[in-house]
Design a protein around this motif. Sequence first.
Motif, mmCIF file in Angstrom:
data_model
loop_
_atom_site.group_PDB
_atom_site.id
_atom_site.type_symbol
_atom_site.label_atom_id
_atom_site.label_comp_id
_atom_site.label_asym_id
_atom_site.label_seq_id
_atom_site.Cartn_x
_atom_site.Cartn_y
_atom_site.Cartn_z
ATOM 1 N N HIS A 76 0.830 -1.194 -0.185
ATOM 2 C CA HIS A 76 -0.112 -0.125 -0.238
ATOM 3 C C HIS A 76 0.914 1.259 -0.088
ATOM 4 O O HIS A 76 0.929 1.981 0.989
ATOM 5 N N HIS A 121 1.205 4.459 -0.317
ATOM 6 C CA HIS A 121 0.617 5.642 -0.597
ATOM 7 C C HIS A 121 0.518 6.353 0.853
ATOM 8 O O HIS A 121 0.753 5.574 1.752
ATOM 9 N N CYS A 146 -5.924 3.951 -0.605
ATOM 10 C CA CYS A 146 -6.142 3.210 -1.615
ATOM 11 C C CYS A 146 -7.765 2.478 -1.513
ATOM 12 O O CYS A 146 -8.500 3.160 -0.581
ATOM 13 N N GLU A 147 -8.432 1.848 -2.423
ATOM 14 C CA GLU A 147 -9.686 1.507 -2.360
ATOM 15 C C GLU A 147 -10.356 0.769 -1.266
ATOM 16 O O GLU A 147 -11.148 1.123 -0.432
ATOM 17 N N ALA A 199 -6.753 -3.683 4.471
ATOM 18 C CA ALA A 199 -6.206 -2.512 4.548
ATOM 19 C C ALA A 199 -5.350 -2.084 5.684
ATOM 20 O O ALA A 199 -5.559 -1.318 6.433
ATOM 21 N N CYS A 203 -2.761 -0.357 5.730
ATOM 22 C CA CYS A 203 -2.142 1.068 5.687
ATOM 23 C C CYS A 203 -2.954 1.707 6.748
ATOM 24 O O CYS A 203 -2.215 2.646 7.036
#
Length: 349
Positions: free
Chosen positions: A13, A15, A21-22, A45, A47
């Motif tokens: 991930h 970012h 992210c989605e 997720a 992240c």
Amino acid sequence: MERAMAGHGTDEHPHGADRLCEAGDRVYSRAVRRGRVPRGDAETAPCLLDLALLHPDPDDMDWLVPTPPQEVMTRLLRGMYDEVSASQRRVGSAVAAFERYAGLGRQVQPVPSAAEGSAIRVLDGLARIQAAMDEATEACTTEVLTVQPGGIRREHELAEGLHRALTLRGRGVRMRDLYNHVARHGQGLLNYLELMGDAVEARTLDEVIDRLILFDRKVAFIPANADRTMALELRHPALVEYLVTVFERLWRLAIPLTAPLPDTGIEGISHREQSIAALLAEGHQDAVIAERLGISVRTCRAHIARLSETLGAASRTQLGVRIAQVGLDGPPRTAVSPGAREPGARTVR
């Protein structure tokens, strides 16, 4: 609190908080709407944990609660402040990304941010702990109170927090530290105190509570698990005041590092052996005694063997009797009557 934290898969991930992210967007939005989500929901997720958008619920570690969108925006903008001259467009991107989350936040009861005085915040992982400690150090203006359990402090343990201590000393902040008596034998601690000068005052006790750090009597940090990879940041005034009271009462009982430990009054019995004897009399096992006094089990057993030899005890049961007879099971005695001394026990001064 200084062990490496387990990874959450950030390589998958790549970012920042400004461009989720989605999967992260779905889970975080759901958490904001509902107030919390099961920890398993964040597996898709990771992240969100790495970016501190979700953190453990202090009432139930199996659930994750969202960092309020307003706090996320504030933190993000604060982090970008130093970069604004070089990457001004990122600020606009961050604001646009979180305007929608701010709107979601209006659907639930607002949760105060850490900066506004959140009562309890769970810090999951060393990176989060260090960041919170650095933030508290930056805001501190008056005093820091710490309890540092365990044995002799190793050089690298002392060095890890040295930058914070030096920063505080530079601002005239006073520091008071409590250690186990055994810490007196560590050269690293003596070097640290010499470096800090009169900015730090240290005292020691036979036993201290688990690690505690208090900044300006407003925010406290305590471990949240056994290996200290999680911590609690406490800002509730009643909780903090309670911990300050605990510290002050321990401080009053403690002995300044510059003063010698009191003599036991019994020939051949050291202060540490007296402490071990008192815990043996309470029925504690060797491992428990060692942990409470900040020494190894091997060292503890060596002291018990010396106690047995000094008091003329041939077994653990007999050692317990000897300990009671010479008064090592309670406050030190200055003398005992001749009739109370068993054959083989050393004389009392």
